[in-house]
Write a protein that holds these residues in place. Structure first.
Motif, PDB file in Angstrom:
ATOM      1  N   TYR A  33       0.838  -1.194   0.000  1.00 12.14           N
ATOM      2  CA  TYR A  33       0.000   0.000   0.000  1.00 12.14           C
ATOM      3  C   TYR A  33       0.876   1.249   0.000  1.00 12.14           C
ATOM      4  N   TYR A  35       0.425   5.330   1.041  1.00 10.53           N
ATOM      5  CA  TYR A  35      -0.398   6.353   1.659  1.00 10.53           C
ATOM      6  C   TYR A  35       0.388   7.658   1.670  1.00 10.53           C
ATOM      7  N   PHE A  45      -5.176   7.305   1.467  1.00 13.16           N
ATOM      8  CA  PHE A  45      -4.883   6.143   0.620  1.00 13.16           C
ATOM      9  C   PHE A  45      -4.568   6.595  -0.802  1.00 13.16           C
ATOM     10  N   TYR A  48      -3.031   0.539  -4.022  1.00 15.46           N
ATOM     11  CA  TYR A  48      -2.855  -0.767  -3.393  1.00 15.46           C
ATOM     12  C   TYR A  48      -2.434  -1.771  -4.466  1.00 15.46           C
ATOM     13  N   ASP A  56      -6.607  -1.304  -7.182  1.00 14.97           N
ATOM     14  CA  ASP A  56      -7.239  -0.088  -6.695  1.00 14.97           C
ATOM     15  C   ASP A  56      -6.248   1.074  -6.792  1.00 14.97           C
ATOM     16  N   SER A  58      -7.583   4.181  -6.988  1.00 17.96           N
ATOM     17  CA  SER A  58      -8.549   5.268  -6.852  1.00 17.96           C
ATOM     18  C   SER A  58      -8.036   6.449  -6.051  1.00 17.96           C
ATOM     19  N   GLY A  97      -1.617 -10.020   3.204  1.00 21.70           N
ATOM     20  CA  GLY A  97      -2.904 -10.077   2.534  1.00 21.70           C
ATOM     21  C   GLY A  97      -4.003 -10.481   3.495  1.00 21.70           C
ATOM     22  N   VAL A  99      -5.599  -9.070   6.345  1.00 24.09           N
ATOM     23  CA  VAL A  99      -5.584  -7.742   6.946  1.00 24.09           C
ATOM     24  C   VAL A  99      -5.791  -7.792   8.446  1.00 24.09           C
TER      25      VAL A  99
END
Lengths: 114, 110
Positions: A33, A35, A45, A48, A56, A58, A97, A99
């Motif tokens: 990830y 950030y 965010f 990912y 993702d 986004s 993976g 979480v």
């Protein structure tokens, strides 16, 4: 290494220049990830990765931002034509993976655009 | 659209007393909720998590409570210690995407 490693730890760049930030995740971690934390703000965010693919994207703020991951390990976040509002701490995290056990963060790269 | 909200930017608690950090969320589809702790100039570190099918998870001095009907969770730290002074982030997960709140700065007073 034992933890998530990010480089450089600090980067000062002139407005308009491109920068590349690097993240070495924990070996074997499939999820990665990115950030960003601006001054006084929370963790925003960006993107990912699961393996080498990015399901993702986004959170990427604009098309000046891009990221890639190769060999299910190292990831680079590239910011083109940097702007002053890009100044922030950029944090990378990796996880197995699953979480529920949390993601492990690096110490971040502090980017200052002058 | 802020899906995870921490409405208190800071909190001060006497050493030895209970610290209660609150978090609200808007998406009822989150699978897990997590709390992270962050010291200055360091990355956040994972503290504790809770599945959306549970209402409580305890780990030593840390307990997380989940109220799904209110879309609210809280982290209780008891007794509070000086080393607990840090910024605490609430986070929620769905499909391996982790969304963070803005954080609450906890000050433990001597």
């Amino acid at each position: 290494g034992a933890g998530v490693s990010q480089s450089p730890s600090n980067k000062v760049t002139e407005k308009g220049k491109d920068v590349e930030l690097r993240c070495d995740p924990i070996s074997g971690h499939t999820a990665l990830y990115w950030y960003r934390q601006r001054l006084g703000q929370g963790l925003e965010f960006l993107i990912y990765f699961q393996g080498n693919s990015a399901p993702d994207k986004s959170g990427l703020p604009s098309d000046r931002f891009s990221a890639e991951r190769t060999g299910e390990s190292v990831s680079t976040l590239t910011i083109q034509r940097t702007q002053q509002e890009d100044s922030a701490v950029y944090l990378c995290a990796s996880s197995l993976g699953v979480v529920v056990s949390g993601a492990f963060f690096g110490q971040g790269t502090r980017l200052t655009v002058v | 659209d802020q899906q995870v909200k921490q409405n208190s930017p800071s909190l001060s608690v006497q050493e030895g007393r209970i610290s209660i950090l609150n978090c609200d969320y808007t998406n009822s589809m989150f699978d897990y909720f997590l709390w992270y702790k962050k010291y200055p100039a360091e990355g956040p570190t994972f503290l504790i998590s809770i599945s959306s099918i549970k209402d409580k998870n305890e780990d030593g001095r840390f307990t997380v409570f989940l109220n799904k009907s209110a879309k609210h969770l809280s982290l209780h730290i008891v007794p509070s210690q000086p080393g607990d002074s840090a910024v605490y982030f609430c986070a929620a997960n769905r499909d391996d995407k982790i969304i963070f709140g803005k954080g609450t700065r906890l000050h433990i007073l001597p």
